[in-house]
Motif scaffolding. Sequence first.
Motif, PDB file in Angstrom:
ATOM      1  N   UNK A   1       7.675 -17.509  -5.843  1.00 50.10           N
ATOM      2  CA  UNK A   1       7.458 -18.406  -4.717  1.00 50.10           C
ATOM      3  C   UNK A   1       5.978 -18.496  -4.345  1.00 50.10           C
ATOM      4  N   UNK A   2       5.250 -17.404  -4.471  1.00 52.18           N
ATOM      5  CA  UNK A   2       3.804 -17.463  -4.229  1.00 52.18           C
ATOM      6  C   UNK A   2       3.129 -18.374  -5.245  1.00 52.18           C
ATOM      7  N   UNK A   3       3.609 -18.331  -6.492  1.00 48.82           N
ATOM      8  CA  UNK A   3       2.986 -19.116  -7.546  1.00 48.82           C
ATOM      9  C   UNK A   3       3.190 -20.611  -7.359  1.00 48.82           C
ATOM     10  N   UNK A   4       4.289 -21.018  -6.727  1.00 45.96           N
ATOM     11  CA  UNK A   4       4.581 -22.450  -6.570  1.00 45.96           C
ATOM     12  C   UNK A   4       4.349 -22.922  -5.137  1.00 45.96           C
ATOM     13  N   UNK A   5       3.814 -22.057  -4.288  1.00 48.26           N
ATOM     14  CA  UNK A   5       3.627 -22.411  -2.874  1.00 48.26           C
ATOM     15  C   UNK A   5       2.646 -23.560  -2.726  1.00 48.26           C
ATOM     16  N   UNK A   6       2.870 -24.377  -1.719  1.00 47.18           N
ATOM     17  CA  UNK A   6       1.965 -25.463  -1.387  1.00 47.18           C
ATOM     18  C   UNK A   6       1.717 -25.433   0.119  1.00 47.18           C
ATOM     19  N   UNK A   7       0.453 -25.296   0.511  1.00 40.56           N
ATOM     20  CA  UNK A   7      -0.755 -25.196  -0.308  1.00 40.56           C
ATOM     21  C   UNK A   7      -0.838 -23.850  -1.027  1.00 40.56           C
ATOM     22  N   UNK A   8      -1.582 -23.850  -2.128  1.00 42.47           N
ATOM     23  CA  UNK A   8      -1.728 -22.622  -2.896  1.00 42.47           C
ATOM     24  C   UNK A   8      -2.450 -21.560  -2.084  1.00 42.47           C
ATOM     25  N   UNK A   9      -1.921 -20.347  -2.056  1.00 38.54           N
ATOM     26  CA  UNK A   9      -2.620 -19.275  -1.336  1.00 38.54           C
ATOM     27  C   UNK A   9      -3.880 -18.846  -2.063  1.00 38.54           C
ATOM     28  N   UNK A  10      -4.877 -18.476  -1.282  1.00 36.49           N
ATOM     29  CA  UNK A  10      -6.135 -17.983  -1.841  1.00 36.49           C
ATOM     30  C   UNK A  10      -6.251 -16.460  -1.720  1.00 36.49           C
ATOM     31  N   UNK A  11      -5.698 -15.901  -0.651  1.00 35.45           N
ATOM     32  CA  UNK A  11      -5.702 -14.451  -0.457  1.00 35.45           C
ATOM     33  C   UNK A  11      -4.327 -14.056   0.058  1.00 35.45           C
ATOM     34  N   UNK A  12      -3.729 -13.055  -0.581  1.00 38.21           N
ATOM     35  CA  UNK A  12      -2.398 -12.581  -0.205  1.00 38.21           C
ATOM     36  C   UNK A  12      -2.478 -11.077   0.042  1.00 38.21           C
ATOM     37  N   UNK A  13      -1.953 -10.651   1.170  1.00 37.80           N
ATOM     38  CA  UNK A  13      -1.862  -9.224   1.505  1.00 37.80           C
ATOM     39  C   UNK A  13      -0.393  -8.822   1.490  1.00 37.80           C
TER      40      UNK A  13
ATOM     41  N   UNK B   1       6.395 -18.220   7.002  1.00 35.31           N
ATOM     42  CA  UNK B   1       6.746 -18.716   5.678  1.00 35.31           C
ATOM     43  C   UNK B   1       7.643 -17.768   4.906  1.00 35.31           C
ATOM     44  N   UNK B   2       7.827 -18.081   3.635  1.00 35.63           N
ATOM     45  CA  UNK B   2       8.674 -17.295   2.723  1.00 35.63           C
ATOM     46  C   UNK B   2      10.067 -17.082   3.324  1.00 35.63           C
ATOM     47  N   UNK B   3      10.636 -18.158   3.888  1.00 34.18           N
ATOM     48  CA  UNK B   3      11.947 -18.074   4.509  1.00 34.18           C
ATOM     49  C   UNK B   3      13.068 -18.465   3.557  1.00 34.18           C
ATOM     50  N   UNK B   4      12.712 -18.909   2.363  1.00 37.36           N
ATOM     51  CA  UNK B   4      13.739 -19.326   1.411  1.00 37.36           C
ATOM     52  C   UNK B   4      14.583 -18.141   0.951  1.00 37.36           C
ATOM     53  N   UNK B   5      15.774 -18.434   0.473  1.00 33.42           N
ATOM     54  CA  UNK B   5      16.669 -17.401  -0.050  1.00 33.42           C
ATOM     55  C   UNK B   5      16.460 -17.219  -1.552  1.00 33.42           C
ATOM     56  N   UNK B   6      16.927 -16.101  -2.059  1.00 33.66           N
ATOM     57  CA  UNK B   6      16.938 -15.899  -3.498  1.00 33.66           C
ATOM     58  C   UNK B   6      17.899 -16.911  -4.105  1.00 33.66           C
ATOM     59  N   UNK B   7      17.481 -17.652  -5.126  1.00 33.42           N
ATOM     60  CA  UNK B   7      18.317 -18.752  -5.632  1.00 33.42           C
ATOM     61  C   UNK B   7      19.658 -18.312  -6.206  1.00 33.42           C
ATOM     62  N   UNK B   8      19.785 -17.090  -6.666  1.00 29.27           N
ATOM     63  CA  UNK B   8      21.043 -16.614  -7.244  1.00 29.27           C
ATOM     64  C   UNK B   8      21.785 -15.664  -6.317  1.00 29.27           C
ATOM     65  N   UNK B   9      21.053 -14.775  -5.663  1.00 31.75           N
ATOM     66  CA  UNK B   9      21.691 -13.749  -4.841  1.00 31.75           C
ATOM     67  C   UNK B   9      22.003 -14.234  -3.429  1.00 31.75           C
ATOM     68  N   UNK B  10      21.328 -15.279  -2.982  1.00 30.38           N
ATOM     69  CA  UNK B  10      21.587 -15.835  -1.659  1.00 30.38           C
ATOM     70  C   UNK B  10      21.018 -15.046  -0.498  1.00 30.38           C
TER      71      UNK B  10
ATOM     72  N   UNK C   1      11.349  -9.015   6.266  1.00 36.28           N
ATOM     73  CA  UNK C   1      10.371  -9.737   7.079  1.00 36.28           C
ATOM     74  C   UNK C   1      10.164 -11.100   6.432  1.00 36.28           C
ATOM     75  N   UNK C   2       9.766 -12.079   7.235  1.00 35.25           N
ATOM     76  CA  UNK C   2       9.223 -13.312   6.696  1.00 35.25           C
ATOM     77  C   UNK C   2       7.707 -13.181   6.642  1.00 35.25           C
ATOM     78  N   UNK C   3       7.072 -14.077   5.900  1.00 30.74           N
ATOM     79  CA  UNK C   3       5.614 -14.041   5.779  1.00 30.74           C
ATOM     80  C   UNK C   3       4.968 -14.738   6.970  1.00 30.74           C
TER      81      UNK C   3
END
Length: 550
Positions: free
Chosen positions: A38-50, A311-320, A326-328
């Motif tokens: 999900x980080x790889x396909x995020x829009x806008x692309x992240x520049x720094x991730x902690x 952000x990062x509120x999406x579910x795992x596509x297979x596990x649900x 935490x969310x991002x």
Amino acid sequence: MQGLPDLPDEINLVTLNCWGLKYISKLRRERLAEIGRQLAIASPQPHIVALQECWTQEDYHSIRRQTRFILPYGKFYHSAALGGGLAILSRWPIEESSMYRYPLNGRPTAFWRGDWYVGKGIAYARIRYGPDAKHVIEVFNTHTHAPYEGGKPNDTYLCHRTAQSWEMAKLLRGAAERGHLVLAMGDFNMIPMSLEHQLVTALAPVRDVWRVLHPDSSLGPSHHPVEEARRRPIPTAEFNIHENGAASDGPYNTWRWTKSQQKLIGPGKPPVTVPPDTPDPLGKRLDYIFAGSGDIHALGGGWVVKRANVGMMMRHPELGCSLSDHFAVEATLAFHPFRQSGPSPPLPGSHSNTVSNRDSTTPTAAGTHDPVPTTPEKSTTDSALHNGAYLQLQQSPTPSLAHLAETTYHAQLASFLSSSSSPDTLPSTAYETILSLIKSYTAREERQLTWRARHFFASLLVTAACLVGVWFTPCGKNYVSFILMLVSTLGLAAGTVDGLMALLFFRSELKALREFEWEVRNAKDLLFGGGVQEGQGGGDWDGAEGERGW
């Protein structure tokens, strides 16, 4: 400098607690691999991730493989016996890195909690985004001590978290004095405007990016005294996400559901959703991004907060399931030139400073609005939702003019310049509160040291008595000798552990408390008069080992 792209106009930031405890966190490998995707396909692309709670290098490398094309640089930080769980990913080169261990961080006696064994601290990275001396970002990523005792007045860990915020503020202040853009990101385990929060924002030239854009956001969950005192209605889940930035403990996260609710999700099962107007009394902010402006005079402008969202509120596509417990927290900083005079810059949201669509609309990614299943109580709250008993988003919110003025880019830069000439300070009462915490916790640790030292010497006496008993045990009473030897062995082992604790840990912690107290007392006296004289920094209990040079 070769290899650096053009200077960025914006910097996209993400901080996320991954919940990646080995052997403990459920579905760890699958979830962290999906976090990387999900980080790889995020829009806008992240520049720094902690990242926090990324405990294993296996998971770190899994995320790195997914993000290597947009975040080619990264660092996994090592600390203590089990590791600190911290990592930083970057679009730009990392010139330096360090791992600062917190002097006060849990107790080895609380081994089931683990904070002391993972060596929590601050992961630091110096990142260069341009060729100029000031084109540097200093990133500080942390996961502070957890509030196991719920932040109650007698919370013995409150002193730890307060000391950790103090250490963070010192590092941020030093980096800002070098004229660099300063970022503090992570899971701070504190609520907004708490003492720990105020230490960071008052003692260092940084702002909580969420409160820059949402100055009236909540101060904690609905039941917390400071939030109850505001007499606001209980927020809905959607309101908590968009207005309060509550990335923790909300009903959208499947790991906060009951076991019966969690059974409704899984491979092959249909998605489970709940209306956005679900009441959310427990959601709160624990995850933060604090940002400075950079050297406004040297750069001809500074970095301002353009966007902040959960952000990062999406579910795992297979596990649900949710990707973490935490969310991002995500934010975009924009570079804005500073002019002392002339027309004010356009407001955020105008045509020239358009905010991403996902800031002003409901997220539509799969699973974003897949919170807790509808409960029987839903029907009883419908009328309350419509008569205003719960805070919920309006179709056309109309922010106040004061709020718009505060969120202009020019106003943000002017605020930084104003604070640099007249820096924020804590009131004297805040310093007294910290000193009171230190005194109370010091008394506790001194009692613990005394008790454990006495236990050690008592165990020596018991062991000696048992050995004498074995010597005088009559023949044929071998079972008595065995019992005496077992008691002496176990007693000596337990006493030795307590003796080592008294000799090593508690003495070391008391010395760290002395250092912390001296710094607080010195800062208070410098601000409000006097300054600490040599030999007085340790307070009434500094004794013969005070600041006397030996």
